[in-house]
Design an enzyme around this catalytic site. Structure first.
Site, PDB file in Angstrom:
ATOM      1  N   CYS A 116       0.818  -1.217   0.000  1.00  8.12           N
ATOM      2  CA  CYS A 116       0.000   0.000   0.000  1.00  8.12           C
ATOM      3  C   CYS A 116       0.852   1.268   0.000  1.00  8.12           C
ATOM      4  O   CYS A 116       0.338   2.363  -0.203  1.00  8.12           O
ATOM      5  CB  CYS A 116      -0.934   0.008   1.203  1.00  8.12           C
ATOM      6  SG  CYS A 116      -2.164  -1.295   1.108  1.00  8.12           S
ATOM      7  N   HIS A 257      -3.034   7.038   3.594  1.00  8.20           N
ATOM      8  CA  HIS A 257      -3.475   5.796   2.938  1.00  8.20           C
ATOM      9  C   HIS A 257      -4.846   5.409   3.498  1.00  8.20           C
ATOM     10  O   HIS A 257      -5.105   5.547   4.688  1.00  8.20           O
ATOM     11  CB  HIS A 257      -2.459   4.692   3.192  1.00  8.20           C
ATOM     12  CG  HIS A 257      -2.919   3.365   2.699  1.00  8.20           C
ATOM     13  ND1 HIS A 257      -3.402   3.175   1.417  1.00  8.20           N
ATOM     14  CD2 HIS A 257      -3.010   2.151   3.317  1.00  8.20           C
ATOM     15  CE1 HIS A 257      -3.752   1.909   1.267  1.00  8.20           C
ATOM     16  NE2 HIS A 257      -3.529   1.277   2.401  1.00  8.20           N
ATOM     17  N   ASN A 287     -10.094   0.215   0.122  1.00  8.61           N
ATOM     18  CA  ASN A 287      -8.627   0.278   0.047  1.00  8.61           C
ATOM     19  C   ASN A 287      -8.193  -0.151  -1.355  1.00  8.61           C
ATOM     20  O   ASN A 287      -8.256  -1.331  -1.693  1.00  8.61           O
ATOM     21  CB  ASN A 287      -8.033  -0.650   1.119  1.00  8.61           C
ATOM     22  CG  ASN A 287      -6.520  -0.639   1.142  1.00  8.61           C
ATOM     23  OD1 ASN A 287      -5.877  -0.073   0.255  1.00  8.61           O
ATOM     24  ND2 ASN A 287      -5.943  -1.273   2.152  1.00  8.61           N
TER      25      ASN A 287
HETATM   26  O1  UT7 Z   1      -3.558  -1.479   3.560  1.00  7.91           O
HETATM   27  C1  UT7 Z   1      -2.619  -2.402   4.021  1.00  7.91           C
HETATM   28  C2  UT7 Z   1      -2.582  -2.411   5.457  1.00  7.91           C
HETATM   29  N1  UT7 Z   1      -3.804  -3.009   5.995  1.00  7.91           N
HETATM   30  C3  UT7 Z   1      -4.409  -2.483   7.036  1.00  7.91           C
HETATM   31  O2  UT7 Z   1      -4.026  -1.421   7.481  1.00  7.91           O
HETATM   32  C4  UT7 Z   1      -5.519  -3.269   7.704  1.00  7.91           C
HETATM   33  C5  UT7 Z   1      -5.335  -3.222   9.189  1.00  7.91           C
HETATM   34  N2  UT7 Z   1      -6.331  -4.009   9.917  1.00  7.91           N
HETATM   35  C6  UT7 Z   1      -7.612  -3.641  10.024  1.00  7.91           C
HETATM   36  O3  UT7 Z   1      -8.016  -2.651   9.439  1.00  7.91           O
HETATM   37  C7  UT7 Z   1      -8.519  -4.413  10.926  1.00  7.91           C
HETATM   38  O4  UT7 Z   1      -7.753  -5.288  11.710  1.00  7.91           O
HETATM   39  C8  UT7 Z   1      -9.610  -5.234  10.163  1.00  7.91           C
HETATM   40  C9  UT7 Z   1     -10.598  -4.284   9.545  1.00  7.91           C
HETATM   41  C10 UT7 Z   1      -8.970  -6.105   9.108  1.00  7.91           C
HETATM   42  C11 UT7 Z   1     -10.366  -6.110  11.156  1.00  7.91           C
HETATM   43  O5  UT7 Z   1     -10.900  -5.324  12.207  1.00  7.91           O
HETATM   44  P1  UT7 Z   1     -10.654  -5.722  13.729  1.00  7.91           P
HETATM   45  O6  UT7 Z   1     -11.347  -4.716  14.530  1.00  7.91           O
HETATM   46  O7  UT7 Z   1      -9.168  -5.866  13.937  1.00  7.91           O
HETATM   47  O8  UT7 Z   1     -11.400  -7.098  13.833  1.00  7.91           O
HETATM   48  P2  UT7 Z   1     -10.833  -8.514  14.295  1.00  7.91           P
HETATM   49  O9  UT7 Z   1     -10.037  -9.123  13.219  1.00  7.91           O
HETATM   50  O10 UT7 Z   1     -10.221  -8.390  15.654  1.00  7.91           O
HETATM   51  O11 UT7 Z   1     -12.163  -9.323  14.456  1.00  7.91           O
HETATM   52  C12 UT7 Z   1     -13.117  -8.986  15.485  1.00  7.91           C
HETATM   53  C13 UT7 Z   1     -14.336  -9.873  15.310  1.00  7.91           C
HETATM   54  C14 UT7 Z   1     -13.991 -11.364  15.138  1.00  7.91           C
HETATM   55  O12 UT7 Z   1     -15.008 -12.116  15.761  1.00  7.91           O
HETATM   56  P3  UT7 Z   1     -14.780 -12.750  17.225  1.00  7.91           P
HETATM   57  O13 UT7 Z   1     -13.592 -13.644  17.095  1.00  7.91           O
HETATM   58  O14 UT7 Z   1     -14.543 -11.575  18.127  1.00  7.91           O
HETATM   59  O15 UT7 Z   1     -16.062 -13.457  17.484  1.00  7.91           O
HETATM   60  C15 UT7 Z   1     -14.090 -11.576  13.648  1.00  7.91           C
HETATM   61  O16 UT7 Z   1     -14.409 -12.905  13.323  1.00  7.91           O
HETATM   62  O17 UT7 Z   1     -15.028  -9.484  14.108  1.00  7.91           O
HETATM   63  C16 UT7 Z   1     -15.221 -10.646  13.283  1.00  7.91           C
HETATM   64  N3  UT7 Z   1     -15.217 -10.216  11.892  1.00  7.91           N
HETATM   65  C17 UT7 Z   1     -16.320  -9.797  11.260  1.00  7.91           C
HETATM   66  N4  UT7 Z   1     -17.593  -9.704  11.659  1.00  7.91           N
HETATM   67  C18 UT7 Z   1     -18.484  -9.226  10.783  1.00  7.91           C
HETATM   68  C19 UT7 Z   1     -14.151 -10.130  11.056  1.00  7.91           C
HETATM   69  N5  UT7 Z   1     -14.568  -9.653   9.863  1.00  7.91           N
HETATM   70  C20 UT7 Z   1     -15.902  -9.452   9.968  1.00  7.91           C
HETATM   71  C21 UT7 Z   1     -16.877  -8.982   9.077  1.00  7.91           C
HETATM   72  N6  UT7 Z   1     -18.153  -8.878   9.504  1.00  7.91           N
HETATM   73  N7  UT7 Z   1     -16.589  -8.594   7.811  1.00  7.91           N
END
Ligand code: UT7
Length: 333
Positions: A116, A257, A287
């Site tokens: 990115c 970004h 993104n």
């Molecule tokens: O551009 C390159 C660099 N990339 C980035 O900067 C991305 C950086 N990371 C992020 O933006 C975030 O970590 C994400 C958007 C990818 C994920 O958000 P998060 O707040 O870190 O969520 P998480 O992975 O900790 O997941 C929290 C919960 C999980 O459920 P449990 O285990 O708490 O029951 C996931 O299974 O949210 C769940 N989950 C979803 N639920 C509904 C993950 N994706 C989804 C979804 N819809 N799409």
């Protein structure tokens, strides 16, 4: 010979027509508009649906629009740099394909992959060529068909990415008060484990097994990437501010970004910038990896004024990150 500064003299971009909404996504995987809006901040993203079309088709259209808008003859371009993680092919470079499609015949071209951060790394590279006098008119294009490597059965990644392309023209200026003033570029390869594409390269060439294992899609461990992104993007943005005696009062724009609205807010907060000074279009495009920064510049071009102090900041796969301080070189229409 007087020192030349690298200035951006035009910007253009393109988004494919098809719009993938959160509503449609929530019929594909177990997710919701509410989750995506609160955790990431995306409503829609554009997807290139036509078979046989790739990143170069988006890149070529962005470059065509850029040349037309800046009244530039393709023969004048002496360097084309394409930042992408979704090249048309492993080789030749997508920059070569774009150049061929738009009729650029007298330039050298190559691709640059810094995840990115590709556009920012490209701007840094282009600046070095301009400042050394080795190039006079550079096209820098970020072009991505992220949908080609997005797994639409994985709810943790599929809401995030979109397709698009943005391009800028970079030229020398004798005016040392304009253009790229300062650059911080950093990387740490330890981050490669958290964000990558497992197969399709020389380590695991494509096979029936890699396809069956879904290893040609984006693999991302969201939380470590999030933590690194928040701290590194903000750290470098603040560092470049401080060493150029910039404050929240004399910065006109932050161009961050567009990976996650929460990362953008955290960076702006560390810089003490009000949200009116932050370019944001993640809600519409998602993104688009190497295309996010030029697409922001395109969307906000009308509001930009000659002499505006702009900080561009980014974080991406590698890990790669950085910030550039530039003074905008022309009044937006
Ligand atoms: O551009 C390159 C660099 N990339 C980035 O900067 C991305 C950086 N990371 C992020 O933006 C975030 O970590 C994400 C958007 C990818 C994920 O958000 P998060 O707040 O870190 O969520 P998480 O992975 O900790 O997941 C929290 C919960 C999980 O459920 P449990 O285990 O708490 O029951 C996931 O299974 O949210 C769940 N989950 C979803 N639920 C509904 C993950 N994706 C989804 C979804 N819809 N799409």
């Amino acid at each position: 010979m007087s020192k030349k500064n690298a200035i951006i003299t035009g910007v253009a971009g393109v988004l494919p027509d098809y719009i993938l909404t959160n509503e449609e996504l929530s019929r594909m995987v177990d997710t919701s508009d509410e989750w995506i809006m609160t955790r990431i901040g995306i409503k829609t993203r554009h997807i290139l649906k036509e078979p046989g079309k790739g990143s170069s088709d988006l890149g070529a259209e962005a470059v065509r629009r850029l040349l037309e808008k800046t009244n530039t003859n393709p023969d004048e371009i002496d360097m084309v740099l394409c930042a992408t993680v979704t090249p048309d092919h492993q080789f030749p470079a997508t920059a070569s394909i774009i150049s061929d499609k738009v009729g650029i015949k007298h330039a050298f071209h190559f691709d640059l992959n810094a995840g990115c951060s590709g556009f920012l790394y490209g701007l840094s590279t282009a600046t070095a060529y301009i400042e050394s006098g080795r190039a006079k008119k550079i096209v820098l294009v970020g072009a991505e068909k992220m949908s080609s490597i997005t797994d639409y059965t994985d709810r943790a990644t599929c809401p995030i990415f979109g397709d698009g392309s943005g391009a800028v023209l970079i030229e020398p200026s004798d005016d040392e008060t304009l253009g790229v003033i300062d650059i911080i570029m950093q990387s740490d390869g330890v981050g490669r484990h958290h964000l990558h594409q497992k197969a399709g390269g020389s380590v695991w060439p494509s096979s029936a097994e890699t396809v069956a294992n879904r290893e040609h899609f984006i693999y991302q461990e969201g939380q470590p990437v999030f933590k690194w992104a928040v701290s590194k993007m903000a750290d470098t943005a603040v560092e470049i501010m401080e060493r150029n005696n910039l404050t929240s009062d004399n910065i006109n724009w932050l161009v961050p970004h567009q990976a996650n609205n929460r990362i953008i807010e955290a960076t702006a907060q560390r810089m003490n910038l009000p949200k009116e000074k932050v370019m944001i279009n993640i809600q519409r495009y998602g993104n688009t990896t190497a295309a996010t920064l030029p697409l922001c510049l395109m969307d906000y071009e009308n509001q930009l004024r000659k002499g505006d102090n702009i900080i561009l900041a980014t974080f991406g796969a590698g890990f790669t990150w950085g910030a550039i301080y530039l003074k905008w070189a022309y009044d937006g229409k």
